[in-house]
Structures are given as C-alpha cells and as structure tokens.
Design an enzyme around this catalytic site. Sequence first.
Site, mmCIF file in Angstrom:
data_model
loop_
_atom_site.group_PDB
_atom_site.id
_atom_site.type_symbol
_atom_site.label_atom_id
_atom_site.label_comp_id
_atom_site.label_asym_id
_atom_site.label_seq_id
_atom_site.Cartn_x
_atom_site.Cartn_y
_atom_site.Cartn_z
ATOM 1 N N ASP A 117 0.832 -1.204 0.000
ATOM 2 C CA ASP A 117 0.000 0.000 0.000
ATOM 3 C C ASP A 117 0.871 1.260 0.000
ATOM 4 O O ASP A 117 2.093 1.195 0.248
ATOM 5 C CB ASP A 117 -0.895 -0.046 1.246
ATOM 6 C CG ASP A 117 -2.211 0.696 1.076
ATOM 7 O OD1 ASP A 117 -2.311 1.530 0.158
ATOM 8 O OD2 ASP A 117 -3.124 0.441 1.882
ATOM 9 N N ASP A 123 -10.653 1.737 -3.818
ATOM 10 C CA ASP A 123 -11.209 1.430 -2.496
ATOM 11 C C ASP A 123 -12.726 1.408 -2.525
ATOM 12 O O ASP A 123 -13.355 1.061 -1.537
ATOM 13 C CB ASP A 123 -10.737 2.461 -1.463
ATOM 14 C CG ASP A 123 -9.478 1.994 -0.751
ATOM 15 O OD1 ASP A 123 -9.084 0.836 -0.938
ATOM 16 O OD2 ASP A 123 -8.890 2.802 -0.003
#
Length: 688
Positions: A445, A509
């Site tokens: 990430d 997301d």
Amino acid sequence: MTEPVVLAAAGAAVVLDVAGPGLPRVVHWGADPGPLDDAGLRALVIAAGGDVPSTVGGPIQPVGSMPLVPTQWDGYAGRPGVSGEPWPYLRLALAGPVRVTDSEVVAEAVDEAAGVRVRVALQLDPHGVVHLRHTLTNVGTDAWTLATLRTVLPIPEQATEVLDFTGRWGLERVPQRRPLGNGTHARESRRGRTGHDATPLLIAGTPGFGFASGQVWGVHIGWSGGHEEYAERISGATAVLGGGELVEPGELRLAPGASYTTPTGYFAWSGDGLDGLGDRLHRMIRSRPSHPRTDRPLTLNVWEAVYFDHDLDRLTKLADLAAGVGVERFVLDDGWFPGRRDDTAGLGDWVVDEGVWPAGLHPLVDLVHGHGMQFGLWFEPEMVNPDSRLAREHPEWTLASPGRLPREHRNQHVLDVGRPEVADYLFERIDALVTEYRLDYLKWDHNRDLLEAARDGVGRVHRQTAAVYALLDRLRERHPGLEIESCASGGGRVDLGILARTDRVWTSDSNDALDRQHIQRWTGLLLPPELMGSHVGPSPAHTTGRSADLPFRTATALLGHAGIEWDISTCTDDELDHLRDWAALYKRLRRVIHSGRAVHGDVYGVVTDEAGVFVHTQLDNPAEMRPRRVRLPGLAPDRRYLVTQCWGGDAELPAGGVTLTGRALATVGIQLPWLRPQQAVVLEARAV
Ligand code: DGJ
C-alpha cells in the site's frame, strides 16, 4: 540517400526518415501502409514535407514529420523533447550510423558544444505497440542538469478529439473528452505516486471515436513518480502525443559521464476504436515474462470485514467461511503490527504485535494454509508514523529537509527509501516475514502523496521511485513465487512501471458496484482483467453508502481478478450459497476472462475464438420499459456459438439458450428481458 525505414507489426506501422543530419524523424505512425518500394518510400517522405517555412518569412517548422526528440533547432516551438542547463537548446546531430532491425531503430546524436549525447530507441513490438526509451549522457566536463527528456510521436490532422481520465480516491479513472485545438492539453502528476487523478492513457482520435469505431492514438508513461502526458498541436507544425517523467529543478544533476534514461513511453494506435487499442496493450502486457500465468486465485481481503479489529477468533471464523465459499487466497490487511489499533501509529515497525497476536500470525497462517488457501499480508513499506519506534529511533530516515518536515497526511510521513540503510531495513523486515510465515502475497500500500518530497533542497521523487522499484526487484528475486499487489489508497498507483514488478492492482477502495462498473471499464482500457482486483463488497457500500443487490455486485466483480471484501460472517445462508455459486462460476470462466479480448458495446465482454463471457448491465433507470436486443461483439464471425445465461437472478433467457453465428450475434444480437436499474445478466458463449 539513406532509405526511409518502415517498421510494421499487427497492422500498425512507423515510417522513419533516418537520413539525418538530426535524429530519425517519424513520417508516419498509424495504419500499416503496406509494401512500399524505395521510390514509394522516398515519395512518402517527400510528400510528408520535412521542414517547410510555415508562412512567408515565418519560421521553419517540422511539418509532416517530427524528430524523435524535437528541439528548437528543428524549428519546433512546442514542448521541447529535451532541455536542461547549461545549454537549454540542444542541437542534436547524428553521431554514427542509425541501427535498424525489423523491429527497432536506435540512433545516437550529440551536441558537442553542450557536452550532451542522446541515444534514442524506438521499438515496435509484435502487437503493434511502440516503445520509446531515450538516454541522455553528459559527455562534457561539467555537470549538466536535466530539466526534461520526453518521448514523443506525431499524430495526424484527423486526430481532433482527446480522451483522458481524472478521478479521486474512491472514484478513479473518470473520463473527460474535449476537442484538440491549437495548444497543449497536458496532464501532469506531481504526487510522487501515479495518482488517483492521473490518466493511464492520453488518447487522441478521429471525431466521435468510440469503443468499436474510429482511429485512436494513445500514450502511456510507465512510471510511478512525477509524470506528464500531453497532446500538442501548435500552429504550423505537426501535432504530437508525448510524455515523460516530471522532475523538480536540480533533481537530475548529471555529473560528467552520468546518464539518465526515460521511463518507457508506450504508444499504441488502433483503426478499430478503443477496443483495438486496449487489445494491443493487453497483448503486449500479457507477453511480458513476468505476467502472472497461474489461475488468478479468488481472494478474500479482510479490510472492510474487520478494519483494525484484529481478533483471532473473528478472523478464524472468516477464514473458515472463506474456505467454504471457495476462496483461494486470504489476505490480512492493515493492523497486525505494534500500536496499529487505528491509523495514527505503528507504520514502520514491521514486526507482529505480540499483544494482539501472542503466538504471532502462526495460528491464522496455519489455518489458512491448512484450508489450502494462500496467505497474503498488508504492508505500507514507504511510510512511517511519527508515533512509531522507527520514527523515534531514526528521525533522519524521514524524507524531509532538516527543519522542513512536510505536513502529515493520514498521520504519516514518507521514508527516504533512496538511502541504502532504509531500503536494507525494509528488505530485511519484509524478507524475514515472508520467510517466517511463508507469505504467498503482499498487499503493498501507499497512502499519501509525496508532496514536498525533498532533502537538502533537492527533490527526491525520482530517487525514491527508482529505489522502491529496486526494493521490489530485490524481494522478487529473493522470493520468486511471491505475488505483490500495487495498492495506493485503492487505485493510486496504476502504471506499467510498478506493474513490471507487481502482479495486480487494487483498482479502487470503492466496492460500490455501480462505481466499479465505470472504474473497471476505464482502468481496463490499459490493463487486462486479470490485473484488476475486483471484489464483491457489502451493501450498502462502505465508501458511498449506496445499496445494490448481490447478483449485480457479483456480476460486476466477475470480469477482473475477483475477490470478496466483506464480513461474510454476517451473510445469510442464501448469500453464502450465492457466493459459493459465483466462486464456482469465476473458476469455470477465468481462463476465458483472463486470456481473451475485451470488448465493449451493449455489453462488456471478453472473447476468445472458442468462447465469450458478456456482462449486460442496466446501470440507470431506463426511459423505456421494453426488452433490449443486445449485440455480442468479437466472436469469430463464421463460427456458431451456443449462448446461455450463466448469471443474473430473475432476468431469464430462454432455457437452453440460443445458437447463432458470431456474425449474427455481433450484428443482430439476442433479445434480453427488461432489466431493472442496477441489474446485470452474464451470458456465456461456447463454440459448438
Ligand atoms: C488503503 C487501501 O486501499 C485499503 O484497501 C486498506 O488496505 C487501507 N489502506 C488500510 O489502511
């Protein structure tokens, strides 16, 4: 006279005038003009114009062809192909013969006075995609500071519309379209990661081009740091598409003998609209030796299921249920390291939190592996929370100039991975955890932009990007079977630079199926479905609060690298049965989905010669209440296919399906029942 060169592959071609005295000039990039004898080629070059005075008394400008690195010496007054200082205006004269093969042209040019040598390399791959990669070397005796070195190709007069993409967290790759008039339409990303709003492709095309129609020319820059893409048409000169790395002033100071190489600029042309462009790019991407070739495992990622609430009992239940549904890869997300009970602390301390995990991750890893599932773990290696042991022990490892700490974003700073001791620390930690837990997969990430990423007064994004690439390469060399996902707050790092060392992207997301329809459609222009993480989320969706029924959500997640991002311990038995059936369907269809040609029209589909999978969705509330006839494009025209409905709830095709030729399916189509808004039907075609 040195004869012009034609490189041709898969219906695309580049014609180059290599006669000098400057770098090779691109006379044509687009459709393959077919066989041309030397006289014909010479005529083409002459007809293309070369340098002509644009108006009486006006400047000489490159019309009809464009040097691979255009400069003012060539008469080009647009964005220069190269600049720096001292000597901002280079005069690049060919140095030695141009090397030509069937697929590549390589040339070197030098500006002796400036002490700069430029090597250009143009390669046309078997899929018709042009790869441009240039290297500049300081051959002088003093330092030379590079401002820009761009990859550029000309586009013809007919390309009068531009399509590119913008977006934000949770809604990446939103299309925007405009006329290409005179001037520059440029997209610049200075976020130190590719960017949620960055464009994966900048496309120019003939008026009204669509998925299946029109000529289009597109550029992608394979780089995750600062980058630009642009279309430029300036008065009197040939229009261009270009792009390259964006660097800060003084960031690339080349000592005598030092070199800089551009990221690869990928340039693709299609005469069959956007699907043709995507097809070339997908073929090119799939031909990479590093492309993942095993069946893409159905994944469950626990982020939206538990967030930071890491509890072995809860995760055990989730893993058991996941295995029962048919999940093949279980990923433990953020929250497993010390202090990480929320997003304010812990980043940088890559050891397992003994308070939360007294026996380490072993009980969970063993359970997951015992179920025959792969185990994946979340990291955010480039980041550090000020509230972490690492930040307290090594404040100097933060990427900042002394006394000028950038603002925190998500309570975190960036580590200076360009320092060897920082890269070594990260390598040691990740390597140790991969080894101890036999990790199969990393979710890598990157949750903040690298704003003000400077040290000692010098921008460091270039160095950081190169160092992160090197770290990934090192880890992959050490652990050849390890797969890595590129995530950056969802789809903030999606480019072919990071994808050269990762195996998929976390596309967004947002698991809101309606948004995902758009996000995946446009991300899928560059990336083949197997590289796009697409998970079934809960309803209502966590990022938007919008509700959608389960068949629509599962149909939406099918055409990607599918997974689940949902606390399935809250599911009813019916929902679990639905997920189980969907998992089986994904496994049955994934070879087609992950190898075929993506097509768009009335449906979004993937086709091979043997089979096709088509998702027909009703996104908004239709004005008319009548069934739709839906055309299924892309199948072999003369073969016959049995088309059946394999997913889609209560909207039913006639039982037993219909058998038609590929041509009839593409032109006449088949009648589908009326669909409610946010309803989807998945059709499967098999050659009979
Ligand atoms: C952002 C990612 O996109 C999410 O999927 C999740 O991993 C969080 N970060 C964790 O902090």
